[in-house]
Motif scaffolding. Sequence first.
Motif, mmCIF file in Angstrom:
data_model
loop_
_atom_site.group_PDB
_atom_site.id
_atom_site.type_symbol
_atom_site.label_atom_id
_atom_site.label_comp_id
_atom_site.label_asym_id
_atom_site.label_seq_id
_atom_site.Cartn_x
_atom_site.Cartn_y
_atom_site.Cartn_z
ATOM 1 N N THR A 227 1.460 -1.276 -6.649
ATOM 2 C CA THR A 227 1.573 -0.083 -7.502
ATOM 3 C C THR A 227 0.886 1.115 -6.877
ATOM 4 N N GLY A 228 -0.210 0.849 -6.124
ATOM 5 C CA GLY A 228 -1.060 1.932 -5.659
ATOM 6 C C GLY A 228 -1.741 2.619 -6.833
ATOM 7 N N ASP A 229 -2.867 3.248 -6.593
ATOM 8 C CA ASP A 229 -3.511 4.170 -7.540
ATOM 9 C C ASP A 229 -3.757 3.582 -8.930
ATOM 10 N N CYS A 230 -3.987 2.271 -9.027
ATOM 11 C CA CYS A 230 -4.022 1.639 -10.353
ATOM 12 C C CYS A 230 -5.268 1.971 -11.166
ATOM 13 N N THR A 231 -6.214 2.737 -10.595
ATOM 14 C CA THR A 231 -7.373 3.153 -11.393
ATOM 15 C C THR A 231 -7.200 4.548 -11.981
ATOM 16 N N HIS A 232 -6.110 5.237 -11.628
ATOM 17 C CA HIS A 232 -5.880 6.562 -12.200
ATOM 18 C C HIS A 232 -5.389 6.397 -13.642
ATOM 19 N N PRO A 233 -6.043 7.027 -14.617
ATOM 20 C CA PRO A 233 -5.721 6.798 -16.031
ATOM 21 C C PRO A 233 -4.245 6.996 -16.387
ATOM 22 N N LYS A 234 -3.646 8.080 -15.919
ATOM 23 C CA LYS A 234 -2.254 8.358 -16.273
ATOM 24 C C LYS A 234 -1.292 7.387 -15.588
ATOM 25 N N TRP A 235 -1.584 7.057 -14.338
ATOM 26 C CA TRP A 235 -0.717 6.116 -13.618
ATOM 27 C C TRP A 235 -0.835 4.718 -14.217
ATOM 28 N N LEU A 236 -2.035 4.349 -14.644
ATOM 29 C CA LEU A 236 -2.232 3.040 -15.257
ATOM 30 C C LEU A 236 -1.426 2.919 -16.547
ATOM 31 N N GLU A 237 -1.319 4.005 -17.290
ATOM 32 C CA GLU A 237 -0.501 3.984 -18.507
ATOM 33 C C GLU A 237 0.971 3.770 -18.169
ATOM 34 N N GLU A 238 1.432 4.367 -17.083
ATOM 35 C CA GLU A 238 2.827 4.171 -16.675
ATOM 36 C C GLU A 238 3.058 2.742 -16.193
ATOM 37 N N HIS B 170 0.848 -1.203 0.000
ATOM 38 C CA HIS B 170 0.000 0.000 0.000
ATOM 39 C C HIS B 170 0.874 1.240 0.000
ATOM 40 N N LEU B 171 0.877 1.931 -1.123
ATOM 41 C CA LEU B 171 1.542 3.226 -1.235
ATOM 42 C C LEU B 171 0.816 4.020 -2.312
ATOM 43 N N HIS B 172 1.314 5.201 -2.621
ATOM 44 C CA HIS B 172 0.624 6.059 -3.582
ATOM 45 C C HIS B 172 1.583 6.603 -4.634
ATOM 46 N N SER B 173 1.011 7.024 -5.738
ATOM 47 C CA SER B 173 1.779 7.563 -6.854
ATOM 48 C C SER B 173 1.805 9.087 -6.789
ATOM 49 N N LYS B 174 2.502 9.680 -7.731
ATOM 50 C CA LYS B 174 2.565 11.141 -7.820
ATOM 51 C C LYS B 174 1.212 11.744 -8.192
ATOM 52 N N TYR B 175 0.252 10.899 -8.553
ATOM 53 C CA TYR B 175 -1.075 11.394 -8.935
ATOM 54 C C TYR B 175 -2.050 11.458 -7.761
ATOM 55 N N SER B 176 -1.596 11.073 -6.573
ATOM 56 C CA SER B 176 -2.435 11.211 -5.384
ATOM 57 C C SER B 176 -2.137 12.532 -4.697
ATOM 58 N N MET B 177 -3.147 13.072 -4.031
ATOM 59 C CA MET B 177 -2.978 14.340 -3.321
ATOM 60 C C MET B 177 -1.911 14.211 -2.243
ATOM 61 N N ALA B 178 -1.165 15.281 -2.046
ATOM 62 C CA ALA B 178 -0.141 15.367 -0.996
ATOM 63 C C ALA B 178 0.948 14.321 -1.152
ATOM 64 N N CYS B 179 1.236 13.941 -2.400
ATOM 65 C CA CYS B 179 2.287 12.956 -2.658
ATOM 66 C C CYS B 179 3.440 13.584 -3.434
ATOM 67 N N SER B 180 4.618 13.070 -3.201
ATOM 68 C CA SER B 180 5.816 13.567 -3.864
ATOM 69 C C SER B 180 5.771 13.299 -5.366
ATOM 70 N N GLY B 181 6.282 14.253 -6.131
ATOM 71 C CA GLY B 181 6.404 14.067 -7.572
ATOM 72 C C GLY B 181 7.411 12.990 -7.929
ATOM 73 N N LYS B 182 8.190 12.547 -6.940
ATOM 74 C CA LYS B 182 9.173 11.489 -7.163
ATOM 75 C C LYS B 182 8.571 10.088 -7.062
ATOM 76 N N MET B 183 7.281 10.013 -6.739
ATOM 77 C CA MET B 183 6.644 8.698 -6.638
ATOM 78 C C MET B 183 6.331 8.170 -8.032
ATOM 79 N N GLU B 184 7.395 7.770 -8.714
ATOM 80 C CA GLU B 184 7.325 7.172 -10.042
ATOM 81 C C GLU B 184 7.888 5.759 -9.958
ATOM 82 N N LEU B 185 7.445 4.880 -10.830
ATOM 83 C CA LEU B 185 7.799 3.466 -10.713
ATOM 84 C C LEU B 185 9.310 3.203 -10.681
ATOM 85 N N PRO B 186 10.125 3.797 -11.565
ATOM 86 C CA PRO B 186 11.570 3.520 -11.498
ATOM 87 C C PRO B 186 12.195 3.940 -10.169
ATOM 88 N N THR B 187 11.772 5.100 -9.646
ATOM 89 C CA THR B 187 12.309 5.569 -8.361
ATOM 90 C C THR B 187 11.848 4.674 -7.223
#
Length: 467
Positions: A40-51, A8-25
């Motif tokens: 992965t977290g946030d797997c229903t967000h369209p942009k994150w799902l593409e990543e 359980h974690l979140h991506s850069k597309y969640s509120m109050a989350c670091s822009g560094k929360m990208e899969l490679p990092t």
Amino acid sequence: MKVNADLHLHSKYSMACSGKMELPTIASEASRKGMELIGTGDCTHPKWLEEIKKAAISDEEIRIGNIFFIPTTEVEDIDRVHHLLILPSISKAEELAERIAPFGNLEADGRPSVKLDGCEIAEIAKDLGALIGPCHAFTPWTALYGYHDSLESCYGDMTEYVSFVELGLSADSNYADRIEELHRLTFLTNSDAHSPSTNKLAREFTQFNVPDITFEGIKKAILRKQGYGATLNVGFFPEEGKYNRSACVKCFTQYPLPEAEARRWRCPICRGIIKKGVADRVNELADFEKPEHPDHRPPYLHLIPLAEIIQMSLGHASVQTKGVKTAWETIVGHFGNEVEALIYAEPEALKIVDDRIVNAILAFRKGDVIIHPGGGGQYGWLELPGHLKAEKPGPAEKGAEEKKKASKITKREIGKSRTQISFSDLARKSSVETVETEEEKTAGVGTEWPEKERPEKPAGQRSLFDF
């Protein structure tokens, strides 16, 4: 095989989350923390799902370097309760997005809020073959026991399909196993990280014995099929939570439950509201005076991130100082990852850094720490015993001295109780891997649950921590 997982974690597309929360990092930092599997977290967000798709090897396999990912998301229901869903594949994540899109704006936040109740979300999870359970179940906000007195109150006729409960930073196995309805469930400890920092990602994690690092492997472990299961929960001391004790939200003065009730939840000092603490909420819900752990329950290891131990031992102001970062890099570079250093390294082998750091790590292994419980919105904090304190305390420790005026000191040992074990009792992962049999490779998994009608339930409930 044994794997360490933070689901359980979140991506850069969640509120109050670091822009560094990208899969490679995330993959790079998770490896250095000692993880093998990450949600992965946030797997229903369209942009994150593409990543996620770009990192995928196939519909069911997502991997970057030596880190495996599994599609997960946190969903907020109509009553503000948060649920963790673990999905079999990317295509199932897409189906989930399609199913819940009519009930919420999936692009607004990686953590979608939908106009569905817990039972309806669980029904969708079952249709997709996903696993579901409540997130951080004991926190006063957005949690199962913040708005319900039981699993059934939240999940209705889908209660039996719920397979796990995420303890969150506010609780451990000793808290949760005082509640009988939770005994059948697997306990998960996850970070809920909003940043890839060394003191956030995998700050709590679960160790599993699995046949392989796949959804089906994790499913077998969570459902405890064919001898697989969770083998260790690693997480914070619950007292570190900012709502552990019942306390005033203005001046943070802590109150025993009878006194808070007698004062009608108003602080006599500043007239602020007294917020009920998690410890008192557990006492209300408890079926047992002391925890009664089922046979399948693994040990719970109380631990804080290595960077915070280093900061504490050196008396530095934060985990971002050059001294803390240098020591962390030295230790992790030598042992390969943080878990190996904190849990498995021999004391003599640790002496590649300042003795104060070594002594602090060993103090945590022995449980020789002082705990200042949090309450009323003020985080609790840990303190090394006097003989291990830094000679010149930094701003962080000076601030802690001031906070002492608002809370009492308690001391608790990690010891060798059923769920708080000695570090010396932990075998290295590599020495206890399980050999997979041909029968285990081919045996079916999963449980079929009866279909029943769902009862009506009012929306927008008030938190049971509020008065």
